[in-house]
Design a protein around this motif. Sequence first.
Motif, short mmCIF file in Angstrom:
data_model
loop_
_atom_site.label_atom_id
_atom_site.label_comp_id
_atom_site.label_asym_id
_atom_site.label_seq_id
_atom_site.Cartn_x
_atom_site.Cartn_y
_atom_site.Cartn_z
N LYS A 86 0.13 5.51 11.72
CA LYS A 86 -0.73 5.01 12.78
C LYS A 86 -2.12 4.65 12.27
N ASN A 87 -2.46 5.14 11.08
CA ASN A 87 -3.80 4.92 10.53
C ASN A 87 -3.69 4.51 9.06
N THR A 88 -2.99 3.43 8.81
CA THR A 88 -2.67 3.05 7.44
C THR A 88 -3.91 2.76 6.58
N GLU A 89 -4.93 2.16 7.16
CA GLU A 89 -6.12 1.85 6.38
C GLU A 89 -6.87 3.11 5.95
N GLU A 90 -6.90 4.10 6.84
CA GLU A 90 -7.59 5.36 6.53
C GLU A 90 -6.93 6.08 5.35
N PHE A 91 -5.62 5.95 5.23
CA PHE A 91 -4.89 6.70 4.21
C PHE A 91 -4.36 5.80 3.09
N LYS A 92 -4.89 4.62 3.01
CA LYS A 92 -4.37 3.62 2.07
C LYS A 92 -4.58 4.01 0.61
N ALA A 98 0.85 -1.19 0.00
CA ALA A 98 0.00 0.00 0.00
C ALA A 98 0.89 1.24 0.00
N TRP A 99 0.33 2.36 -0.43
CA TRP A 99 1.10 3.60 -0.48
C TRP A 99 0.25 4.77 0.01
N THR A 100 0.94 5.82 0.42
CA THR A 100 0.29 7.09 0.75
C THR A 100 1.23 8.22 0.32
N ALA A 101 0.68 9.23 -0.32
CA ALA A 101 1.43 10.44 -0.66
C ALA A 101 1.02 11.53 0.32
N ILE A 102 1.98 12.14 0.99
CA ILE A 102 1.70 13.20 1.97
C ILE A 102 2.02 14.54 1.33
N ILE A 111 8.10 22.93 8.44
CA ILE A 111 8.78 21.71 8.04
C ILE A 111 8.50 20.55 9.00
N ASP A 112 8.20 20.86 10.26
CA ASP A 112 7.91 19.76 11.19
C ASP A 112 6.56 19.11 10.91
N ARG A 113 5.79 19.71 10.03
CA ARG A 113 4.50 19.13 9.63
C ARG A 113 4.72 17.77 8.95
N VAL A 114 5.84 17.62 8.26
CA VAL A 114 6.14 16.36 7.59
C VAL A 114 6.18 15.21 8.60
N GLY A 115 6.90 15.42 9.70
CA GLY A 115 6.99 14.37 10.72
C GLY A 115 5.65 14.04 11.34
N ALA A 116 4.90 15.09 11.70
CA ALA A 116 3.60 14.89 12.34
C ALA A 116 2.64 14.16 11.40
N ALA A 117 2.63 14.56 10.13
CA ALA A 117 1.73 13.93 9.16
C ALA A 117 2.13 12.48 8.91
N THR A 118 3.43 12.22 8.83
CA THR A 118 3.90 10.86 8.60
C THR A 118 3.51 9.93 9.74
N VAL A 119 3.65 10.41 10.96
CA VAL A 119 3.24 9.61 12.12
C VAL A 119 1.75 9.33 12.06
N PHE A 139 -2.11 17.69 4.11
CA PHE A 139 -1.89 18.29 5.42
C PHE A 139 -1.28 19.67 5.21
N ALA A 140 -1.89 20.71 5.77
CA ALA A 140 -1.32 22.05 5.67
C ALA A 140 -1.63 22.81 6.94
N ASP A 141 -0.69 23.66 7.34
CA ASP A 141 -0.93 24.49 8.51
C ASP A 141 -1.97 25.57 8.21
N TRP A 142 -1.80 26.21 7.04
CA TRP A 142 -2.71 27.29 6.64
C TRP A 142 -2.79 27.38 5.13
N SER A 143 -3.84 28.03 4.65
CA SER A 143 -3.92 28.47 3.26
C SER A 143 -4.14 29.97 3.33
N VAL A 144 -3.16 30.72 2.83
CA VAL A 144 -3.14 32.16 3.05
C VAL A 144 -2.57 32.86 1.81
N SER A 145 -3.04 34.06 1.54
CA SER A 145 -2.50 34.82 0.41
C SER A 145 -1.28 35.62 0.85
#
Length: 280
Positions: free
Chosen positions: A163-169, A107-111, A151-159, A175-181
């Motif tokens: 931990k929830n492989t089926e949900e993201f299979k 299985a794979w997931t793209a973050i 950049i620490d979002r990568v680690g948090a999202a990967t964890v 994953f984003a902290d914000w969407s801002v202009s």
Amino acid sequence: MLSFCGQRLPLGFSSSISIQAVDYQSQASLATAFKGQDAIIEAFNPAAAEYQKKVVDAAIDAGVQQLITPDFSSDTFNEYAEGLIIFEPKIKAQKHLEMRAREGKLAWTAIVVGAFYDWAGIRKRAFWVDGRQCSITIFGSGDQKTSISSIDRVGAATVMVLKNTEEFKNRPAYFADWSVSTNELVEILKSLRPTIKWNVNRVPVATLFAEAKQMWDEDTVKGVKERLSTKAYQYLGTYGVFEEQNRYGGDFSGKVEKGWEKDVGELREGFHNLLEEFET
């Protein structure tokens, strides 16, 4: 010692980490390194996408169950992404991965996390804010929202994914902290440092693609193979993020995993901390 983002870091790794040298052109070499692993997190840069087929096949040979693909950036799953040229190797490699995943072998997931506003955007001064020169770059009107992360979002999202492989299979996860202009960022920066005169540089974005494509074609004629550090690559990536109609999904706020985005107060705090780094 190693210098990274202005900080001095010690060379070497924890004794609990096993380091192996592999030949990326050898599927057998990769499979040996992957043996006994449940999951693989691919953290190589886009230039290494040409090896993805061997990585995938080696992972299957080694019995790996989960693969986190080397995305951690722009939305290469956007329907128009291939038109930017720079994503072509990644998209081709992804198609091979999806074909093997349909066989039920792994299985794979793209973050997808968008641009790193703290590391690439500010500390490396790749675009947006230059805290040392007190300047801000606005691409186009500045009204186009962009999904950004620390950049620490990568680690948090990967964890979260592991931990929830089926949900993201077998899908991209956003994953984003914000969407801002950029215009919103300008107002935040001015409010954080009201006594500073910020120099605003405006860069037209409408003609950026044509200029980048011309440089790309010229590099092709010259036989350039390593594209990542070229101006053409940088211009095309910038255009994809700031294109005014959001054609390439620079703003993917509508796809972000529920409950993941932070509020504007946390955005202000993040930029406040970054500005303090430049002042010390």
